[in-house]
Structure formats: structure tokens, C-alpha cells
Design a protein around this motif. Sequence first.
Motif, mmCIF file in Angstrom:
data_model
loop_
_atom_site.group_PDB
_atom_site.id
_atom_site.type_symbol
_atom_site.label_atom_id
_atom_site.label_comp_id
_atom_site.label_asym_id
_atom_site.label_seq_id
_atom_site.Cartn_x
_atom_site.Cartn_y
_atom_site.Cartn_z
ATOM 1 N N CYS A 17 40.440 36.709 41.664
ATOM 2 C CA CYS A 17 39.808 36.353 40.388
ATOM 3 C C CYS A 17 39.882 34.849 40.257
ATOM 4 O O CYS A 17 38.859 34.172 40.142
ATOM 5 C CB CYS A 17 40.548 37.035 39.242
ATOM 6 S SG CYS A 17 39.880 36.578 37.635
ATOM 7 N N GLN B 202 42.772 44.853 38.057
ATOM 8 C CA GLN B 202 41.529 45.282 38.728
ATOM 9 C C GLN B 202 41.438 44.747 40.160
ATOM 10 O O GLN B 202 40.446 44.971 40.835
ATOM 11 C CB GLN B 202 40.313 44.827 37.917
ATOM 12 C CG GLN B 202 40.109 43.326 37.878
ATOM 13 C CD GLN B 202 39.126 42.893 36.806
ATOM 14 O OE1 GLN B 202 39.059 43.482 35.723
ATOM 15 N NE2 GLN B 202 38.304 41.902 37.087
ATOM 16 N N HIS C 9 35.194 43.787 37.549
ATOM 17 C CA HIS C 9 35.014 43.563 36.106
ATOM 18 C C HIS C 9 34.322 44.757 35.462
ATOM 19 O O HIS C 9 34.489 45.012 34.272
ATOM 20 C CB HIS C 9 34.228 42.268 35.862
ATOM 21 C CG HIS C 9 34.981 41.061 36.319
ATOM 22 N ND1 HIS C 9 34.854 40.543 37.578
ATOM 23 C CD2 HIS C 9 35.918 40.294 35.682
ATOM 24 C CE1 HIS C 9 35.673 39.494 37.708
ATOM 25 N NE2 HIS C 9 36.319 39.321 36.578
ATOM 26 N N ASP D 177 43.483 39.018 35.931
ATOM 27 C CA ASP D 177 42.835 40.247 36.406
ATOM 28 C C ASP D 177 43.581 41.008 37.507
ATOM 29 O O ASP D 177 42.960 41.632 38.376
ATOM 30 C CB ASP D 177 41.399 39.947 36.846
ATOM 31 C CG ASP D 177 40.486 39.668 35.647
ATOM 32 O OD1 ASP D 177 40.939 39.837 34.493
ATOM 33 O OD2 ASP D 177 39.323 39.275 35.859
ATOM 34 N N GLU E 167 37.353 41.830 43.474
ATOM 35 C CA GLU E 167 38.538 40.971 43.431
ATOM 36 C C GLU E 167 39.671 41.587 44.241
ATOM 37 O O GLU E 167 39.902 42.806 44.190
ATOM 38 C CB GLU E 167 38.974 40.768 41.975
ATOM 39 C CG GLU E 167 37.973 39.905 41.219
ATOM 40 C CD GLU E 167 38.322 39.624 39.778
ATOM 41 O OE1 GLU E 167 37.752 38.666 39.222
ATOM 42 O OE2 GLU E 167 39.153 40.361 39.190
ATOM 43 N N LYS F 281 37.970 28.858 34.984
ATOM 44 C CA LYS F 281 37.941 30.242 34.522
ATOM 45 C C LYS F 281 37.496 30.348 33.066
ATOM 46 O O LYS F 281 38.106 29.732 32.190
ATOM 47 C CB LYS F 281 39.332 30.875 34.653
ATOM 48 C CG LYS F 281 39.826 31.047 36.074
ATOM 49 C CD LYS F 281 38.872 31.851 36.952
ATOM 50 C CE LYS F 281 38.634 33.262 36.466
ATOM 51 N NZ LYS F 281 37.666 33.974 37.329
HETATM 52 MN MN MN Z 1 38.226 38.227 37.154
#
Ligand code: MN
Length: 271
Positions: A36, A246, A206, A243, A232, A65
Motif C-alpha cells: 500500500c 487487506q 481496496h 492497509d 497489495e 498517501k
Molecule cells: Mn492501500
Amino acid sequence: MENLQYTRNWKQKDIVVAIGDTRVGRGDFLLAAGPCSVENSRQMAGISDILSGTPVKLLRGGAFKPRTSPYSFQGLGEEGLKLLRQTADALRIPLVTEVTDLKYLELVSRYADVLQIGSRNMAAYELLKEAGRQPKPVLLKRGMAATVKEFLYAAEYVAAGGNEQLILCERGIRSFDPEFRNVLDLNAVTLLKRITPFPVIVDPSHGSGRADAVLALSLAAAAAGADGVMIEVHPSPGTALSDGDQSLDPDRFRVWAKQLSALARFLGKRI
Ligand code: MN
Ligand code: PEP
């Protein structure tokens, strides 16, 4: 859909986006992966180990980011761009990273092969126009509450500005159900593949917010007609600065790369 300049038709071939030796669209299927956000050189060395020798043909990762909370990790900025570039060069694959604001466009262009415009900026029309005036391919992510039509109009800001090297990315839309971060809209993928000549890829990381859903959704995306999948991955997701929930760990990543490339080949795509 009315008023679109870029529609699929019998006269025009689908657009292929070329990023160095990496191609996406018209039968070329893209596996894109990376963290990420870039955190430090040790993490990026881990990423390099995970991706090397796999069918991943595009490194992803964020240095700037766009975080929902101003108190979350905001990225390493130019230091992150340098680490991304070094990692991509070592792996001999191109790099996609996000431009969060017009003022960073020139800086990010010095390091990136593909400019990502994120969900939160899908309707930043001045950024889209400028992305249309510069020569690097653009990866445009669907806004989290954008209709397919709004997404396609956003794409045309870039394309009509002069840059047809554009990849569209479905990354999930907001829903009422807190079980998942977003709902991955594969309906939209089938529609986009019918009506737009641009390659369409899917981001199930995402799109779901859950590492345990990423493999199934990646396979579903390929079956739905996507031209690629971007995910990711992290050497140790439990310690990720963004993140982690995920992000695939190295074991999950290996299974993902193997199964997704096998399915894409079965569907007649080139990897
Ligand atoms: Mn991300
Ligand atoms: C990303 O891909 O790094 C990202 C922030 O995704 P999105 O813009 O889809 O939220």
C-alpha cells in the motif's frame, strides 16, 4: 451512454497500454502488486524478494498517501519514490505510483512509469486535464461513490486532453454493510468491457478490505473480463503502516500469482 467520444465499436480496436515491455489490454493480462505504502528499505527488500521471478509485470506502491484520517501515515514523499524506483529497477519491471495533487505531478513523473490518480481524486478535473497533457500512461481509479458514467467522463478528461494511454481501475464502491470496506463492483467491469476501448483492471484489495477475499475476487475479476488485477502485498502485513488487513502475506501471494495466472491463461490471455 450518450456524449462519450471513446466508445467500443467495430471500426476501432481496443486500446493497448504499453509501459516499457509491459502491455495491458487486447489479450494482454496484467498482474500488478506491491505495498500500500512504502515504509522503509527493509520492507522494500522484502517486496523485491516476494515479487522476483513471478508474473507480476508492474510494481505498485504509494509515496504520497491520500489517507482518510490526517493522523494516519501520510507516506515518505520523495524518499519513498526513490525506494520504489530502486525496487522496480532491481526487478526490471515498471512502476505505478499515485499523484495526489497537481503540485506533485512533475516530481512523481521523474520516478514513475505510470501515474496513478486515486479514487479520492477521480473528479479532480484540473489534475485529470494535466494528466492528459503529459506523456506517461495513467491509471485512473473509480471514485468510491462514482457511477460508471461519471467514471467514463473522468477518463475522457484525460483522453480528450491528448493522452489515450489510460487504464481504468475498478476498486470497489461504498455500501451500507460494514463487513467489507467496499463492495467490488464486477457488474461495472462487465459493462466497462462492453462499452469502453480502454483496458480495465480490478483492485480487490481496496475493493474488499480483506486479505482473505482477495484471491477469490481476483479470479472472479478475470472471469468477468478484466484485463488485469492489482493487489497489495506486504512482507509482514501485521506490522504494515497502512492497509495491513487487506495486504497478502508472502504465502498468500504465491498462491494468488499461481492461480490467477493459470486462470488468465485458461481464458486465452497472455501473461
Ligand atoms: Mn492501500
Ligand atoms: C491505492 O491504490 O494506493 C489507493 C489509495 O487506492 P484508492 O485510491 O482506490 O483508495
